[in-house]
Design a protein around this motif. Sequence first.
Motif, short mmCIF file in Angstrom:
data_model
loop_
_atom_site.label_atom_id
_atom_site.label_comp_id
_atom_site.label_asym_id
_atom_site.label_seq_id
_atom_site.Cartn_x
_atom_site.Cartn_y
_atom_site.Cartn_z
N CYS A 44 27.12 43.46 24.20
CA CYS A 44 27.43 44.77 24.76
C CYS A 44 26.68 44.96 26.08
O CYS A 44 25.58 44.45 26.26
N ARG A 45 27.30 45.75 26.95
CA ARG A 45 26.65 46.13 28.20
C ARG A 45 27.30 47.38 28.74
O ARG A 45 28.50 47.59 28.60
N GLU A 46 26.47 48.23 29.38
CA GLU A 46 26.98 49.39 30.08
C GLU A 46 26.80 49.15 31.58
O GLU A 46 25.71 48.82 32.04
N PHE A 47 27.88 49.29 32.32
CA PHE A 47 27.87 49.16 33.77
C PHE A 47 27.92 50.56 34.36
O PHE A 47 28.72 51.39 33.92
N ILE A 48 27.08 50.84 35.34
CA ILE A 48 27.06 52.15 35.99
C ILE A 48 27.32 51.95 37.48
O ILE A 48 26.66 51.14 38.13
N PHE A 49 28.27 52.72 37.98
CA PHE A 49 28.69 52.63 39.37
C PHE A 49 28.42 53.95 40.08
O PHE A 49 28.02 54.93 39.46
N GLN A 50 28.66 53.98 41.40
CA GLN A 50 28.42 55.20 42.17
C GLN A 50 29.40 56.31 41.80
O GLN A 50 29.04 57.48 41.84
N ASP A 51 30.63 55.92 41.48
CA ASP A 51 31.65 56.93 41.22
C ASP A 51 32.80 56.31 40.41
O ASP A 51 32.76 55.13 40.07
N PHE A 52 33.79 57.13 40.14
CA PHE A 52 34.94 56.67 39.36
C PHE A 52 35.72 55.58 40.07
O PHE A 52 36.18 54.63 39.44
N LYS A 53 35.86 55.69 41.38
CA LYS A 53 36.62 54.69 42.14
C LYS A 53 36.01 53.29 41.98
O LYS A 53 36.73 52.33 41.76
N GLN A 54 34.70 53.18 42.08
CA GLN A 54 34.04 51.89 41.88
C GLN A 54 34.24 51.39 40.45
O GLN A 54 34.51 50.21 40.22
N ALA A 55 34.10 52.29 39.48
CA ALA A 55 34.28 51.89 38.08
C ALA A 55 35.70 51.38 37.84
O ALA A 55 35.91 50.37 37.17
N PHE A 56 36.67 52.08 38.41
CA PHE A 56 38.06 51.69 38.23
C PHE A 56 38.37 50.37 38.94
O PHE A 56 39.10 49.53 38.41
N THR A 57 37.80 50.16 40.12
CA THR A 57 37.97 48.88 40.82
C THR A 57 37.41 47.74 39.98
O THR A 57 38.03 46.68 39.83
N PHE A 58 36.23 47.96 39.40
CA PHE A 58 35.61 46.98 38.50
C PHE A 58 36.53 46.67 37.31
O PHE A 58 36.79 45.51 36.99
N MET A 59 37.04 47.72 36.69
CA MET A 59 37.90 47.53 35.52
C MET A 59 39.18 46.79 35.90
O MET A 59 39.66 45.95 35.12
N THR A 60 39.70 47.06 37.08
CA THR A 60 40.92 46.38 37.52
C THR A 60 40.66 44.88 37.70
O THR A 60 41.46 44.04 37.24
N LEU A 61 39.55 44.53 38.34
CA LEU A 61 39.20 43.11 38.51
C LEU A 61 39.02 42.43 37.15
O LEU A 61 39.50 41.32 36.93
N CYS A 62 38.33 43.12 36.24
CA CYS A 62 38.10 42.57 34.90
C CYS A 62 39.41 42.39 34.15
O CYS A 62 39.61 41.37 33.47
N ALA A 63 40.30 43.37 34.26
CA ALA A 63 41.58 43.30 33.55
C ALA A 63 42.42 42.13 34.05
O ALA A 63 43.04 41.41 33.25
N GLN A 64 42.43 41.92 35.35
CA GLN A 64 43.19 40.80 35.91
C GLN A 64 42.63 39.47 35.41
O GLN A 64 43.37 38.57 35.02
#
Length: 99
Positions: free
Chosen positions: A29-49
């Motif tokens: 398990c890990r929690e990733f913390i970003f500056q804002d929602f846009k960064q979090a969503f960009t991260f999730m998009t890269l991970c999903a791909q």
Amino acid sequence: MTQTLLAKDFDFRGTIPDWQIDSSGLQICREFIFQDFKQAFTFMTLCAQYAEEIDHHPDWSNSWNKVTVQLSTHSAKGLTLLDIQMAKAMDAFAIQVKP
């Protein structure tokens, strides 16, 4: 493809130091913390791909700038090299997304 469970003495701390092993020993398990929602969503998009490329999908949730992730190879009923591969990729994506 059948995945082999990791050895009991696998060096999680040396291999993926920012991840925790849950109390059951069946997932990391890990929690990733970003500056804002846009960064979090960009991260999730890269991970999903990437998850689609390797056919290994995280259990995760998102709350604004936080992404909480649990990895386990469900078909093997535990942790395999696929989980380590995905964790390392997620760590790299997090660095890539943050300025």
